[in-house]
Every structure is written in C-alpha cells, then in structure tokens.
Design an enzyme around this catalytic site. Structure first.
Site, short mmCIF file in Angstrom:
data_model
loop_
_atom_site.label_atom_id
_atom_site.label_comp_id
_atom_site.label_asym_id
_atom_site.label_seq_id
_atom_site.Cartn_x
_atom_site.Cartn_y
_atom_site.Cartn_z
N GLN A 106 8.79 13.47 9.43
CA GLN A 106 7.71 14.32 8.50
C GLN A 106 7.72 13.34 7.50
OE1 GLN A 106 9.46 17.87 6.71
NE2 GLN A 106 8.22 18.80 8.45
N GLU A 170 5.79 25.58 3.19
CA GLU A 170 7.16 25.66 2.19
C GLU A 170 6.72 25.80 0.80
OE1 GLU A 170 6.81 26.38 6.07
OE2 GLU A 170 8.99 26.32 5.47
N ARG A 220 1.63 20.72 9.25
CA ARG A 220 2.60 21.48 9.40
C ARG A 220 1.98 22.97 8.21
NH1 ARG A 220 8.51 22.46 8.87
NH2 ARG A 220 8.73 25.16 8.82
N HIS A 258 9.59 27.90 -0.03
CA HIS A 258 11.09 28.27 -0.57
C HIS A 258 11.73 29.20 -2.05
CE1 HIS A 258 12.33 26.11 1.83
NE2 HIS A 258 11.53 24.23 2.15
N ARG A 294 13.33 31.36 13.96
CA ARG A 294 14.32 32.64 14.63
C ARG A 294 13.86 33.10 15.83
NH1 ARG A 294 18.59 34.35 14.96
NH2 ARG A 294 17.93 36.72 15.12
N ARG A 317 17.33 24.59 13.87
CA ARG A 317 18.94 24.68 14.18
C ARG A 317 19.29 24.71 14.47
NH1 ARG A 317 18.88 30.23 10.24
NH2 ARG A 317 16.82 30.46 11.80
N CYS A 343 23.56 31.29 11.35
CA CYS A 343 23.80 31.67 10.25
C CYS A 343 24.30 30.84 8.34
CB CYS A 343 25.59 31.62 10.72
SG CYS A 343 26.34 30.09 10.88
N GLN A 345 25.85 28.23 7.39
CA GLN A 345 26.71 28.45 6.83
C GLN A 345 27.18 27.00 6.96
OE1 GLN A 345 28.93 31.85 8.60
NE2 GLN A 345 30.19 30.69 6.65
N CYS A 359 26.74 22.09 11.73
CA CYS A 359 26.82 23.77 12.36
C CYS A 359 28.32 24.11 12.51
CB CYS A 359 26.27 22.87 14.12
SG CYS A 359 26.25 24.63 14.68
N GLY A 651 43.05 31.00 10.67
CA GLY A 651 43.63 32.27 9.67
C GLY A 651 45.03 31.93 9.77
N LEU A 658 39.05 31.76 4.32
CA LEU A 658 39.13 31.50 5.66
C LEU A 658 37.41 31.68 6.18
CD1 LEU A 658 40.47 30.49 9.06
CD2 LEU A 658 40.08 33.02 9.15
N ALA A 660 34.81 30.82 9.57
CA ALA A 660 34.64 30.84 11.33
C ALA A 660 34.45 29.39 11.07
CB ALA A 660 33.80 31.59 11.22
P1 NAP Z 1 37.08 37.22 0.28
O1 NAP Z 1 36.27 36.10 0.06
O2 NAP Z 1 38.55 36.22 -0.40
O3 NAP Z 1 36.95 38.80 -0.63
C1 NAP Z 1 38.74 39.40 -0.82
C2 NAP Z 1 38.18 39.76 -2.31
O4 NAP Z 1 39.18 41.07 -2.08
C3 NAP Z 1 37.27 39.57 -3.23
O5 NAP Z 1 36.44 40.09 -3.74
C4 NAP Z 1 38.91 39.93 -4.14
O6 NAP Z 1 38.59 40.04 -5.12
C5 NAP Z 1 39.19 40.97 -4.11
N1 NAP Z 1 40.88 41.07 -3.56
C6 NAP Z 1 41.94 39.70 -3.14
N2 NAP Z 1 43.11 40.69 -3.49
C7 NAP Z 1 43.00 41.53 -3.60
C8 NAP Z 1 43.77 42.62 -4.39
N3 NAP Z 1 45.33 42.26 -4.68
N4 NAP Z 1 43.28 43.60 -4.56
C9 NAP Z 1 42.56 43.59 -4.95
N5 NAP Z 1 40.78 43.03 -4.44
C10 NAP Z 1 41.50 41.93 -3.73
O7 NAP Z 1 37.82 37.81 1.61
P2 NAP Z 1 37.10 37.96 2.64
O8 NAP Z 1 35.87 39.06 2.20
O9 NAP Z 1 37.96 39.44 3.54
O10 NAP Z 1 36.21 37.60 3.89
C11 NAP Z 1 36.98 36.30 4.15
C12 NAP Z 1 36.21 34.96 4.78
O11 NAP Z 1 35.53 35.52 5.72
C13 NAP Z 1 35.61 34.66 3.21
O12 NAP Z 1 36.21 32.92 3.06
C14 NAP Z 1 34.71 34.55 3.44
O13 NAP Z 1 33.49 33.41 3.39
C15 NAP Z 1 34.14 34.95 4.92
N6 NAP Z 1 32.99 35.44 5.12
C16 NAP Z 1 31.45 35.48 4.97
C17 NAP Z 1 30.43 35.99 5.70
C18 NAP Z 1 29.46 35.87 5.19
O14 NAP Z 1 28.72 36.83 4.81
N7 NAP Z 1 28.82 34.16 4.04
C19 NAP Z 1 30.64 37.55 5.41
C20 NAP Z 1 32.45 37.71 5.76
C21 NAP Z 1 33.39 37.29 5.61
P3 NAP Z 1 38.81 40.10 -6.55
O15 NAP Z 1 40.37 39.21 -7.37
O16 NAP Z 1 38.00 39.59 -7.75
O17 NAP Z 1 39.03 41.64 -7.13
FE1 SF4 Z 2 22.53 27.68 13.40
FE2 SF4 Z 2 24.80 26.29 13.60
FE3 SF4 Z 2 22.68 26.76 11.63
FE4 SF4 Z 2 24.82 28.67 12.12
S1 SF4 Z 2 25.56 26.31 11.42
S2 SF4 Z 2 22.30 28.39 11.87
S3 SF4 Z 2 24.76 28.23 14.24
S4 SF4 Z 2 22.69 25.76 13.17
#
Ligand code: NAP
Ligand code: SF4
Length: 674
Positions: A106, A170, A220, A258, A294, A317, A343, A345, A359, A651, A658, A660
């Site tokens: 590309q 894009e 493209r 973008h 998708r 992906r 995702c 990620q 991935c 975890g 933590l 995935a």
């Molecule tokens: P997290 O991202 O660490 O968030 C925890 C939240 O709780 C924070 O907003 C924190 O903010 C609050 N907190 C922490 N201790 C606290 C306490 N003692 N009292 C009150 N509030 C408290 O954890 P999570 O939301 O459980 O996610 C877990 C993991 O999964 C993370 O690494 C996250 O990135 C990942 N995950 C990612 C996605 C995604 O879409 N990429 C989706 C789900 C999960 P404050 O301390 O500012 O209040």
């Molecule tokens: Fe797909 Fe892997 Fe990228 Fe997630 S990280 S979007 S599963 S290629």
C-alpha cells in the site's frame, strides 16, 4: 485443500483479473504493525505475512508505505523512494510467494494527517486530530508528489510485489484533494470536481503507465467520508468510473475519515455494518469491488458475497487474531477460528501509542519470531486453576504443546470476567472467544473439571501448578456502603440483581463505563444496523455530501451518574481508539459524568457527595460499585504456606489495571515455558 466441499463456496471462488488470478475472495487488508520501523522488522514482517499466506489468504496488502518524506505518518516511518530501500522488501515478497499467495504494497501519503512538521496538503488547513498545520503544496510540489507515487509503485514492482494499493480514503492526502472541505485551491487542482479528482487520476495514470498492465493496481476509494462537506454519492460513482478508465484493477472500500466521530470498526459496529456502501457501487463499474469493515467470521463474509455487497472481502484484524482463518473456513472448521472481537486493544491502540501491534486474543501476532509455537519435548502433567482468560489461554496453549492438562473451574461455565463482558451491549463478540476456548479445550483433550474448586490435595502432585483464580470486585469504605441499595457490578451484569431507575455508578474505569452502557441500553441493544446508523447520524441514502445526518439517540429513561474521585476526564484510561466512542455514546444518552467527587455516605435516600466544594445528595435508588478489583488468591496462599511450587497469572497475580490483553499474554507466555 479441498475447495469443492467447503461450506463457504463463494469465498473460495477464484477471481480472474485477466493477467493474473487470485485463488479466493479473501484479502488481508492493510494494517500498520509498527514492525515497519523496528530494527530487524522486515524479517519479522516476513514471518508474519508468510504465516497468513500459509493460512490460505488470496491476497495480502501491506501496511501503508509513504512515497516520500512529507508523506510519513510520523517522523521516520516507512517510506519507499529509493532503489536501495527496495531490497529489504524482498524478504516479505519472497516469503509470501513461497507460501503460494500474492501481496500488494500500500502506498499511503498522510497529507495533513502526517504527525510531523513536514506535512503537506492541498490547502493549509489543519486537521482537527493533528497539532501540525500542513504546508500547502505548490503546483510543482504536486507534480513531484505524483512522480513520487509513480516511483514508489515502480520500486514496489522491483521489490517483487504483485501490485500496489493506492490509499485514497480515510482522509489521507488523496482524499484531501478530492473534497472541498480540505481543498480550497484556485488552480487546476481545486475548485470543480474535475479539478479535485485530477490528483488521484494523474497518480493512477502515471503508475499504470510505469508498471505496465500485468501489475495489480488497487485504489482504496472513500465511498462514505462521514465528514461534513465530503464527497456526494454521485461524485463517488463518477470517480470510480474514472479510476476504472485510468487503469485500476480493483476498487477497495474506504469508510470514514480518521477525524470522523462515528465508529466504523469498533466492536459496537454491527458485523458487516458498512457493506451496504460497497453494494451501492456494484454494477456501476466492471472491475471487482472489495468490501470491508467488521467482517470477522466466514458465515458473515459468505453472506456479504451472497448478498451482492462486493466481489471480494477484505479483513485486516481477523488475520491478526487467526492466521489460519482461511484454511479453517475452507476445511469446515470455522468453529476453530480465533475470532477478532474488534476491541482494538492490542492492535490499533498499540499503534497509536507507537508500540508494535499484536492481538488481544492471539499474542503471537507480530511476535512470530520471538514467541514461536513449539511442541514440547517433555510431556508434563499441568494443573490450571481457574478458567478465566488467563487460565484458558494457559491451559489450551500448554495442551496444544503436548502437555496433559487439567483445568479446575469453580463456576459452572468457563470464561471468568469474559462471561460478564459478553453481556455488555456492543461487546457480544466476547462470546466468540469463549466458543474458541471451549473448542480448543476439547480439541487438545484438556480434562475440564467444572464446578470444582481445586483443593491443595488434588493439585499438589502435578508437575506444574498454575493459579489463575482471577479477581473479585473491590469493596469500598464509604459510610453506609452495606446499604441494600448498593450492589457490585458483577451482581448487576450477571443478572443476579437489578438496578432501579435512578442509579449512581461509583468508579468510572472500564467497568464503570460498561455498566453505564449496560444500564442505558438494557432494553434496546443498538446492534441492529438501521438503529446503529441513525444513532450515529449516518445517512444511508447518502443524500448529503459526506453521508451525515442528524443523530437520533433514544435517551434512556434512566437517570445515571458516573462518578470518580480523580479530577481527570472520566474514561481517560479507556482505549485510545475506542474511549471517545464510549464517552460520546454515554453523553448522548444523557449520562452525567462527574470527576473530582468525594463520597460522603450512603443512606436509603441515596449518595451524599461533595463536588466543586458543594455537598449534595444524589437521590438514587441503586448504587453500583465499580471500584476495581482485588486478587482472588485462595489456593495460591495454601500452596505458598505448604511450600508447593506454583505459578500465578492473570488477576490473581496482580489485579491493578488488569485487562484481558495482559491476562491472555501471561497465560500463553507461561504455557510456552512449561
Ligand atoms: P479501573 O479501570 O481501575 O477503575 C476503577 C475505578 O474505581 C476508577 O474509576 C477509580 O477511580 C475507582 N476506585 C478505585 N478504588 C476506589 C475506592 N476505594 N472507592 C471508590 N472508587 C474507587 O478498574 P475497572 O473499571 O474495574 O476495570 C478493570 C480493568 O479492566 C481495567 O484495566 C480496565 O482497563 C479493563 N477494562 C477495559 C475496558 C475497555 O473498554 N477497554 C472495559 C472494561 C474493563 P477513582 O479512584 O478516581 O475514584
Ligand atoms: Fe481484533 Fe485482536 Fe485487534 Fe482485538 S486486538 S481488534 S481481537 S485484532
């Protein structure tokens, strides 16, 4: 491979381009990996592409290569402008050809998206997503840029590529010339549509003339810009016809610039959600059209072709997630595919952070040379305690390597945190990962003991003990936290308990956002195509230039507060390429997000808070605690006390931040060493 009995006959028809044939309708779409700029990266890319070629894909398109310095995506990113740079590409082209596939390079000129001070554009208009203002190309600058595209294509041919893809979508340089929004020129390169498309057409004519007729030339085409004052549908069709006349072999689909604020590839986009766009162009030109976005499983890809949405299907992906996607589909083993869950990620988020892509569900992607799969020479008995992402990755990898593995899972189902994630609207793809792991457990003969909390006495005699017992929700120390209006996120998402109409969410991390999404969408999941398009303001009739219309969000009847103590923007830690989508969707749904909150106490009346130096009562009937997690150690403590050697992953080893990606990577990495 037997092509006659495949359950997906359309995918496995060859495609005749006249001077060459593609063996099937599956194209590995362009994706930057970060290896392009790494020391020794070409060797690693050769392995990476060779494995996808071995997996059976008909045609590969590399990540974007700049034709000159101004076209860099970022300083010192890959470019091909001199013969001396072509040699290293031979590693890639030879590797792909040795594995019976074809590969196009590309050519991408970033234009005003170039993240460096040398960036150029048709007009001096800064992109909203870039801090660098571009220099306006002079007429001689335009001529030399076209020449650089032509030289780059000729060098690609010299390097052994079967063709090139010219990136015209894009929102990159070529796209910037085509639309009035970014092209305000008064000379023969701006103004009328004829003038604005002169740039891509001159490039195509120049390239075709230079490389000859027996070289694949893909363009493209941005078929739906999703920005204000983008191309109209008539302009898209007219450009496609001109491209065909200028010598293009195939047209690939580009969706959204973008800078567009509409998700186009993230996991909440319905599967094959934009193939209707390519379908509208079918029959308007006689060259093959490639559709994309998708598409992640063979039945989806087959249906896309059956519905006349394209002549070929591009996926990027999904080939990171599973290099053997094509072979598995062809042999009727689609259930064995490690599905891309969209995702972003470990792939696009890594690239945005200038890290090498990989991935989430397949940590070997782009690490083929540093983490190769090796069958064990010393078979061991391995106990894995916990069937969440880390435990599953470890158990299935160890078993695939030849170990005898027993997996202990306390719940009635495998999956751990993924069992919750799949219940979040827009995250249904997590179910595919669980299907994949269930299939791998069976395929590799893992002895799975469900509803079985492993005891020390049961595991102590195994050669290797892996503790992957996961996490449990953190409890909080706020006065009144034991009030029955409080529930944990896992109680809510698993369906054990329900929320009322007025809800406060304590914690605005990834799970806080997931819970808010769950609560605003719990009745209508927005996965239906029309609903998705109208919610995000996509004009499916393309009657406006750019294809935008007023977004129509159904405001949730729930009153929701998403709270955190930090003063940063809520969701600041979400994925680089997806965080804005979650924030935008929740705002549109009327969710009130507050940062810098102090929690004062919980009573039957609700949650007392201090915010901006003022105290108030959030009158809510439910408080969902999403305050992170703590490790669930259980057996690990007993093993430690008994001085029994063991490994801890996921975890259970560290709950903070933590995700995935880390859990699966740890599982695979440990299994590789057993
Ligand atoms: P997290 O991202 O660490 O968030 C925890 C939240 O709780 C924070 O907003 C924190 O903010 C609050 N907190 C922490 N201790 C606290 C306490 N003692 N009292 C009150 N509030 C408290 O954890 P999570 O939301 O459980 O996610 C877990 C993991 O999964 C993370 O690494 C996250 O990135 C990942 N995950 C990612 C996605 C995604 O879409 N990429 C989706 C789900 C999960 P404050 O301390 O500012 O209040
Ligand atoms: Fe797909 Fe892997 Fe990228 Fe997630 S990280 S979007 S599963 S290629």
């Amino acid at each position: 491979m037997d092509t006659i009995n495949t359950p997906f006959p359309r995918l496995f028809q060859s495609l005749d381009l006249g001077f060459t044939q593609l063996k099937n309708r599956l194209l590995m779409g362009s994706m930057h990996t970060g290896l392009e700029e790494e020391k020794g990266g070409f060797k690693r890319m050769a392995y990476y592409y060779a494995e996808r070629a071995r997996g059976g894909v008909g045609l590969i398109v590399t990540g974007g290569v700049a034709p000159n310095r101004a076209g860099w995506i970022a300083p010192f990113s890959i470019r091909l402008s001199k013969s001396s740079q072509a040699g290293q590409h031979r590693l890639i082209t030879n590797a792909v050809h040795d594995n019976d596939s074809k590969i196009c390079m590309q050519i991408l000129h970033s234009g005003r998206y170039g993240y460096h001070p040398l960036c150029v554009a048709p007009s001096k208009i800064k992109a909203p997503i870039n801090r660098f203002r571009p220099r306006e190309l002079s007429r001689s600058g335009i001529a030399s840029t076209i020449k650089d595209f032509v030289t780059c294509a000729a060098l690609a041919r010299e390097a052994g590529y079967d063709g090139v893809e010219i990136m015209g979508s894009e929102g990159y340089l070529i796209n910037q010339f085509i639309v009035q929004k970014t092209n305000r020129r008064k000379d023969e390169w701006g103004g009328t549509f004829k003038n604005r498309i002169r740039f891509p057409l001159e490039i195509i004519r120049g390239v075709r003339k230079k490389v000859g007729n027996d070289f694949i030339l893909i363009y493209r085409l941005s078929m739906l810009d999703l920005v204000k004052n983008g191309s109209s549908w008539d302009e898209v069709v007219e450009l496609a016809k001109h491209l065909e006349a200028a010598g293009v072999s195939m047209i690939n689909t580009g969706i959204g610039w973008h800078e567009a604020r509409i998700p186009t590839i993230a996991t909440m986009v319905p599967r094959a959600g934009f193939t209707w766009v390519t379908k509208r162009l079918m029959g308007k030109v006689s060259i093959p059209l490639i559709t994309t976005n998708r598409i992640n499983m063979p039945e989806v890809a087959e249906k896309v072709l059956a519905d006349g949405c394209g002549d070929m299907v591009s996926m990027a992906r999904p080939f990171l997630a599973d290099p053997y996607w094509v072979e598995k589909a062809q042999e009727g083993r689609a259930h064995e595919i490690n599905t891309c869950i969209a995702c972003n990620q470990a792939c696009l988020d890594h690239i945005f952070l200038r890290q090498t892509a990989s991935c989430l569900v397949n940590p070997r992607a782009c690490r083929e040379t540093i983490a190769p799969f090796v069958v064990t020479s010393k078979k061991k008995h391995v106990a894995v305690v916990g069937g969440g992402p880390a435990g599953l990755a470890c158990a299935t990898t160890a078993a695939a390597r030849g170990h005898k593995v027993t997996l202990f899972e306390a719940a009635a189902e495998i999956g751990g945190q993924f069992r919750l994630a799949r219940n979040i609207p827009g995250k249904e793809e997590f179910e595919e990962t669980l299907r994949y792991y269930a299939c791998q457990l069976e395929k590799h003969g893992v002895d799975v003991r469900m509803k079985c909390r492993a005891e020390l006495s049961e595991v102590k005699d195994f050669d290797e003990i892996v503790v992957a017992s996961g996490v449990r929700p953190r409890t909080i120390r706020i006065p009144g936290a034991d009030n029955p209006i409080c529930l944990s996120y896992s109680e809510l998402i698993s369906g054990k308990r329900q929320a009322g109409r007025r809800v406060a969410i304590i914690g605005a991390g990834g799970i806080g956002f997931d819970v808010a999404t769950f609560l605003v969408h719990h009745q209508s999941t927005a996965t239906e195509l029309n609903q998705f398009m109208s919610q995000w303001g996509v004009d499916m009739s393309h009657s406006t230039p750019g294809g935008l219309k007023k977004a129509e969000f159904t405001i949730s009847d729930r009153e929701l507060y998403l709270l955190q103590r930090k003063s940063t923007k809520p969701g600041a830690g979400l994925g680089k390429t997806t965080g804005w989508i979650h924030r935008s969707a929740l705002k549109k749904n009327g969710v009130k997000m507050l940062s810098g909150v102090e929690y004062l106490g919980i009573t039957d009346e609700g949650l007392g808070i201090r915010h901006n130096n003022e105290t108030s009562l959030l009158s809510v009937d439910t408080i969902v605690i999403c305050a992170g997690q703590v490790s669930e150690l259980g057996l690990a403590d007993e093993l430690k006390a008994g001085d029994v050697a063991h490994h801890i992953i996921g975890g259970a080893s560290e709950a903070a931040e933590l995700d995935a990606e880390r859990a699966i990577l740890q599982g695979v990495t440990l299994a590789d060493t057993l």
